[in-house]
Every structure is written in structure tokens, then in C-alpha cells.
Design a protein around this motif. Structure first.
Motif, PDB file in Angstrom:
ATOM      1  N   GLU A  61       1.411  12.120  -2.923  1.00  0.00           N
ATOM      2  CA  GLU A  61       1.726  10.589  -2.307  1.00  0.00           C
ATOM      3  C   GLU A  61       2.730  11.060  -1.029  1.00  0.00           C
ATOM      4  N   VAL A  79      -4.053   3.489  -0.310  1.00  0.00           N
ATOM      5  CA  VAL A  79      -3.739   3.005  -1.358  1.00  0.00           C
ATOM      6  C   VAL A  79      -3.215   1.606  -2.166  1.00  0.00           C
ATOM      7  N   LYS A 133      -6.344   1.800  -9.480  1.00  0.00           N
ATOM      8  CA  LYS A 133      -5.859   2.422  -7.933  1.00  0.00           C
ATOM      9  C   LYS A 133      -7.075   2.219  -7.193  1.00  0.00           C
ATOM     10  N   THR A 166      -4.605  -1.898   7.160  1.00  0.00           N
ATOM     11  CA  THR A 166      -5.647  -2.594   6.191  1.00  0.00           C
ATOM     12  C   THR A 166      -6.172  -3.668   6.505  1.00  0.00           C
ATOM     13  N   THR A 219      -1.677   0.234  -5.915  1.00  0.00           N
ATOM     14  CA  THR A 219      -2.140   0.754  -7.070  1.00  0.00           C
ATOM     15  C   THR A 219      -0.831  -0.444  -7.646  1.00  0.00           C
ATOM     16  N   PRO A 268       0.614  -1.438  -0.001  1.00  0.00           N
ATOM     17  CA  PRO A 268       0.257  -0.137  -0.340  1.00  0.00           C
ATOM     18  C   PRO A 268       0.775   1.373   0.267  1.00  0.00           C
ATOM     19  N   VAL A 305      -8.343   2.684  -3.275  1.00  0.00           N
ATOM     20  CA  VAL A 305      -8.578   2.933  -1.784  1.00  0.00           C
ATOM     21  C   VAL A 305      -8.795   1.825  -0.887  1.00  0.00           C
ATOM     22  N   THR A 306      -8.341   1.296  -0.315  1.00  0.00           N
ATOM     23  CA  THR A 306      -8.167   0.286   1.323  1.00  0.00           C
ATOM     24  C   THR A 306      -8.510   0.774   2.383  1.00  0.00           C
ATOM     25  N   GLU A 351      -1.382   8.494   1.318  1.00  0.00           N
ATOM     26  CA  GLU A 351      -1.296   8.913   0.360  1.00  0.00           C
ATOM     27  C   GLU A 351      -1.889  10.717   1.647  1.00  0.00           C
ATOM     28  N   ARG A 384      -4.640   8.006   3.620  1.00  0.00           N
ATOM     29  CA  ARG A 384      -5.331   7.012   2.712  1.00  0.00           C
ATOM     30  C   ARG A 384      -4.509   6.229   2.555  1.00  0.00           C
ATOM     31  N   TRP A 420      -5.038  14.715  -3.045  1.00  0.00           N
ATOM     32  CA  TRP A 420      -4.255  14.279  -2.341  1.00  0.00           C
ATOM     33  C   TRP A 420      -2.648  14.107  -3.075  1.00  0.00           C
TER      34      TRP A 420
END
Length: 148
Positions: A45, A119, A131, A82, A121, A26, A133-134, A29, A117, A43
Motif C-alpha cells: 500500500e 484497489v 478488495k 478509474t 476496499t 481507491p 482491483v479497478t 498499491e 494498481r 503488493w
């Protein structure tokens, strides 16, 4: 001497077969908000990887790279967050983001709330980057917070 080298070689050059699988990790961001109810406009990174590294910089990083070690710790926190959200992982990520923003952003560019968040990818079958978002944190009030 040869037997010593046979024992030492796997430690110096580990095999990728050591891992059962290699999955995408992950990315963190962040976004700053004017208030807790607002929606992030953009957002960013957290600590993006450089597009290019000179050979000298790569060699130096192989010997000394504490920032990368901290990034690996953040990936570990993000993976834990996560799978099983915990306050510890959330606070560790938040603390590092706020410290980085304190170091890099001028005070006039900072807003009172911070949200982050996680993310993932991945590349789709057609080659497009996707992408997902988890995890999305709640907005945290950071104005006046001691950055450490």
C-alpha cells in the motif's frame, strides 16, 4: 456580530450533507518487478494510514499537513484514472510513488520496473473486507529514471 458568526460557522464546520454521497476511495498499491513480463510477488500500500495517532500529532496535523494534501491529490488522480484513464493522472501517481521509493528504499532493494494498481476496499454483508482491483498499470521502467 451574531450575523457574522452565522455566516462564518458553516465555513468552519461544514455539514456532511454537503456531499451527495460518501463512497470508498481507491487505494494505491505498488510492486517492483525484475522485468516487464514478470508478475508482482507482493503488493504494498502506498502511504498507508497510521494505526494510531497521538492527540498532539492530530492537533499538529489539523494546522499543517502537506503530505495529507498530496494524498488527497493522489485520491483525486486515482478516481479520475478509474473513471476515465488519462496519461496525466497515471504520470502523477507514478511520479509520487517513485519519489517516495527513492526516499525510503535503499538502492539495493529497488528493481528496474514499477507497477501500480488501484484497489477499492469495501465491507461485504458478512463483515469481511473485499478488495476490488479497478485499475492495473503497465510496468514502467524506472531504473536510471530521475526521481523528482
Amino acid at each position: 456580530m451574531l450575523s457574522l458568526l452565522n455566516l462564518l460557522l458553516p465555513a468552519l464546520m461544514p455539514s456532511w450533507r454537503f456531499f451527495k454521497s460518501v463512497d470508498p476511495s481507491p487505494r494505491v498499491e505498488w510492486a517492483m518487478l525484475a522485468n516487464a513480463a514478470s508478475t508482482p510477488a507482493q503488493w504494498h500500500e502506498f502511504r498507508p494510514r497510521p494505526q494510531h495517532l497521538a492527540p498532539w500529532a492530530m492537533a499538529c496535523r489539523m494546522l499543517w499537513n502537506p503530505r495529507w494534501n498530496e494524498n488527497l491529490f493522489l485520491v483525486s488522480c486515482a478516481e479520475r484514472l478509474t473513471l476515465a484513464p488519462s496519461g496525466h493522472s497515471q504520470q502523477e501517481i507514478l511520479r509520487r510513488i517513485t519519489a517516495e521509493l527513492e526516499r525510503t528504499l535503499p538502492p539495493a532493494a529497488r528493481l528496474p520496473y514499477l507497477q501500480f494498481r488501484l484497489v477499492f476496499t469495501d465491507r461485504a454483508e458478512d463483515g469481511q473486507l473485499v478488495k476490488a482491483v479497478t485499475y492495473l498499470s503497465d510496468p514502467f521502467l524506472i531504473a536510471g529514471m530521475a526521481f523528482a
